[in-house]
Write a protein that holds these residues in place. Structure first.
Motif: not given
Ligand SMILES: [Zn+2]
Ligand SMILES: [Zn+2]
Length: 354
Positions: A180-182, A197-198, A202-206, A246-260
């Motif tokens: 999973n990628i967020g 991401a698609k 390679g077949g990850s859920k986005v 319950s697998k959660m996200l393997d990769v997250i790309i943060d295009c915002v970049g705040t502490d939140k």
């Protein structure tokens, strides 16, 4: 007026840009290229620049023309520009990071990481909110005369469409079926990030994550599998747990970049997961040490993209593998476009047409 061009320039920080008639740049250096701007993307970095927030890290001599996402047509070339590579009339995309050419980063192809890298509109060089831009060397241009595309489709690829591409390429070995990628933040960069991401996943859920339903709708059009409204979701951890089994996200790309967004990302990251920060909204966030160690989190940044990566994203565009989501504005309406960007009202990328 002959010999004069229109440019939207910062005269004073925090103020509206002024539309000035200035002298048309002329070729002085042998490698230089004068580009007639066809389109120039409007980036959040321009807001930081115009507001003066970055005046210490990027000192500018005002007045200055912003704009670092540029595509257009060659108008004139210096005498050592090889004619078989570039000639007047050719459609070109302007690569940002203008490196020194000899350091270890430049020699390995990552000129955007060069300690001396200069960007149009973010350095001593004027940018693309103008009818013309002077590029110091033909080496910083990609000739796309054969692509059959338009400058407004190319301009956003030089930053918004390039930065998430490099970020996802770096973590593509962590993606695949069952992963999973967020993508956090579906602004100018995010709508491209979903598509990459698609393609590279390679077949990850986005998972698309944003505070605005209209931006999530765009993410859905770009191929996102799950839409998560960060504003209306009460418990993000439970939600991601439920949607990933319950697998959660393997990769997250943060295009915002705040502490939140950073803390949100960490809270839904899988064991061994990776957060790549590309957004520059915030200033600092504390890393939860124990959580990072116990889960072997990888936290990294990714800057822009290199010349060949720009070549690759243009390839994807001309092959019809990615779509642009742009809102066009006339150069005369630059201040209105800036206000809309500030309010988060532009869907996709805002592009100025001189
Ligand atoms: Zn930018
Ligand atoms: Zn260098």
């Amino acid at each position: 007026m002959d010999g004069y061009i229109r440019s939207a320039r910062i005269h004073e920080y925090k103020k509206h840009l002024e539309l000035d008639n200035i002298s048309k740049p002329v070729i002085r250096g042998d490698e230089e290229v004068l580009v007639k701007v066809g389109a120039s993307g409007l980036c959040h970095s321009d807001l930081h620049l115009i507001s003066g927030e970055w005046k210490d890290i990027i000192p500018l001599n005002l007045p200055k023309t912003p704009g670092h996402e540029i595509a257009g047509w060659i108008e004139d070339v210096g005498k050592s520009v090889p004619e078989n590579i570039m000639k007047p009339g050719d459609l070109v995309a302007v690569f940002g990071g203008w490196g020194c050419g000899w350091c270890i980063h430049c020699k390995s192809g990552d000129e955007q990481l060069c300690a001396f890298a200069k960007w149009p509109g973010l350095s001593s060089f004027d940018g693309g909110f103008s009818e013309y831009v002077l590029v110091p060397s033909y080496r910083f241009l990609l000739n796309v005369r054969a692509s059959g595309t338009k400058p407004e489709n190319l301009a956003p690829l030089t930053d918004a469409g390039l930065t998430p591409y490099r970020a996802i390429k770096k973590v593509r070995n962590m993606l695949g079926p069952g992963k999973n990628i967020g993508i956090v933040g579906i602004g100018g960069l995010g709508s491209y990030a979903i598509q990459y991401a698609k393609i590279l996943g390679g077949g990850s859920k986005v998972f698309a994550m944003d505070r605005s339903d209209s931006k999530l709708e765009l993410a859905s059009k770009c191929g996102a599998d799950h839409l998560v409204n960060l504003h209306s979701t009460d418990n993000l951890v439970d939600r991601i747990k439920a949607e990933t089994g319950s697998k959660m996200l393997d990769v997250i790309i943060d295009c915002v970049g705040t502490d939140k967004t950073f803390y949100d990302s960490i809270s839904v990251l899988a064991k061994g997961g990776s957060v790549v920060i590309v957004g520059l909204f915030g200033t600092a966030a504390k890393i939860p040490i124990a959580m990072t160690v116990l889960n072997e989190f990888k936290i990294s940044g990714s800057l822009w993209g290199n010349y060949n990566e720009l070549r690759e994203v243009i390839e994807l565009l001309t092959e019809g593998r990615i779509m642009n989501n742009i809102t066009k504005f006339k150069l005369d309406d630059v201040n209105e476009a800036i206000e809309l960007l500030k309010e988060g009202q532009i869907i996709g990328r805002g592009v100025l047409i001189p």
